[in-house]
Motif scaffolding. Structure first.
Motif, PDB file in Angstrom:
ATOM      1  N   TYR A 192      58.494  36.679  40.058  1.00 17.78           N
ATOM      2  CA  TYR A 192      59.015  36.787  41.423  1.00 17.78           C
ATOM      3  C   TYR A 192      58.793  35.485  42.185  1.00 17.78           C
ATOM      4  O   TYR A 192      59.668  35.022  42.921  1.00 17.78           O
ATOM      5  N   ALA A 216      61.688  43.657  39.873  1.00 19.10           N
ATOM      6  CA  ALA A 216      61.741  42.200  39.773  1.00 19.10           C
ATOM      7  C   ALA A 216      63.081  41.733  39.233  1.00 19.10           C
ATOM      8  O   ALA A 216      63.675  40.764  39.735  1.00 19.10           O
ATOM      9  N   SER A 265      55.644  40.238  36.308  1.00 17.28           N
ATOM     10  CA  SER A 265      56.560  40.311  37.455  1.00 17.28           C
ATOM     11  C   SER A 265      56.107  39.476  38.643  1.00 17.28           C
ATOM     12  O   SER A 265      56.946  38.897  39.339  1.00 17.28           O
TER      13      SER A 265
END
Length: 348
Positions: A279, A26, A275
């Motif tokens: 993202y 990420a 993450s």
């Protein structure tokens, strides 16, 4: 983008190295966006080092998904539970991210990335790419690929063919490769691009790693799947150069052998935990911040640091206020549903 399965109440201990790998991937993708891609799109106020290799964190995400989703499916009793757990994991955070990104870009502007409310509403389905509707945030392109992989795994689980997943993947990767080569030779570029979309060669590496970690993989079948996957990268190519395949293969093998258990650095593990929301929200919102700050005279490095910090804070908020409550709600609903089905009819 890869995602963490909702663990069952009796799930085995977490593989923390998966979170660490997810966190690293990420961060790599975000740094690529904020340095190299931003430079290509809008240009930084002064030159700076560009982390172009960070874009290949996506291929690592796909391999992690191959490992995690197969592990998740082996824990559940009914294939439909997999669908509900995936929906509870993916959609609440995604809906929040679409709303935040659309609002910020609409209010503050971002050239070539401003879309109508109708486009945003269609994005909420997560199937908008299949309808040729543009992404509210371009990072969503990986979600279509993830959903395609989930559908494939659901079909294999429903038909009880997961024990034969390695030969099935060998056949599928070969068919994917042949379809791309045929389409290219006939000048059908759109069909060739469509055939390449599943990225099965990277999901296959995660599937292999999981099977290897359980001691359920023979050397010939492993070599066959790696061979056809590598052949795809050599003969057809993909969005990543061939060496990236070798790197991801090496990481997947190390994961399967337990050689990555030293990845226990808490900040990286926490980054892996948040993450998925990170993202989803980092790119366009980060671009808006960087453009505004650099226009105000900030150095690119400082503007990027603020964009990363904003992504972290938003991801933490979504994780604890949206994602985790949604998962708890799903688990409570599932426990109640299981309790109801466990009560004999004459008692109920």
């Amino acid at each position: 983008m890869t995602s963490i399965p909702a663990a069952s109440d009796a799930s085995p201990p977490r593989l923390v190295e998966l979170d660490a790998l997810r966190g690293f991937a990420a961060l790599a993708v975000a740094l690529y966006h904020f340095t190299a891609e931003y430079s290509d799109l809008y240009g930084h106020s002064v030159p700076l080092w560009e982390m172009r290799f960070g874009k290949y964190g996506v291929q690592l995400f796909f391999a992690i998904s191959g490992f995690v989703i197969l592990m998740s499916l082996e824990r559940i009793e009914r294939a439909r539970d997999f669908v509900w757990s995936r929906a509870a994991r993916l959609y609440p955070s995604y809906w929040t991210a679409v709303a935040l990104t659309f609002t910020v870009v609409t209010l503050f502007g971002l050239p070539e990335r401003e879309f109508s409310l109708q486009t945003a509403l269609v994005n909420l389905t997560m199937f908008h790419e299949l309808l040729r509707v543009p992404h509210v945030d371009t990072v969503y392109w990986t979600l279509t690929i993830e959903l395609s992989f989930y559908l494939l795994m659901f079909v294999l689980a429903s038909t009880r063919t997961l024990p034969r997943i390695i030969p099935i993947f060998i056949v599928l990767v070969v068919l994917q490769t042949l379809a791309e080569l045929a389409a290219q030779s006939m000048g059908m570029t759109f069909v060739a691009r469509l055939a390449s979309r599943p990225h099965l060669q990277y999901f296959a590496l995660g599937v292999l790693a999981f099977k290897q970690s359980r001691g359920e993989l023979s050397v010939p079948s492993a070599l066959a799947l790696v061979g056809v996957s590598l052949a795809h990268e050599v003969l057809v190519g993909s969005e990543a150069p061939v060496p990236v395949f070798g790197v991801v293969l090496g990481i997947a093998y190390a994961l399967s052998r337990g050689w990555l258990r030293w990845l226990t650095w808490r900040p990286l593990l926490f980054m892996g935990f948040i993450s998925y929301p990170f993202y989803l929200v980092h790119q366009n919102i980060g671009y808006v911040l960087i453009r505004r700050l650099e226009a105000a005279g900030w150095r690119p490095e400082a503007a990027i640091a603020v964009a990363l910090a904003a992504g972290f804070l938003l991801a933490i908020f979504i994780t604890y206020r949206v994602e985790q409550p949604a998962l708890r709600g799903y688990r409570q609903w599932r426990r109640k549903a299981q309790a109801r089905t466990a009560v004999p009819p004459h008692i109920a």
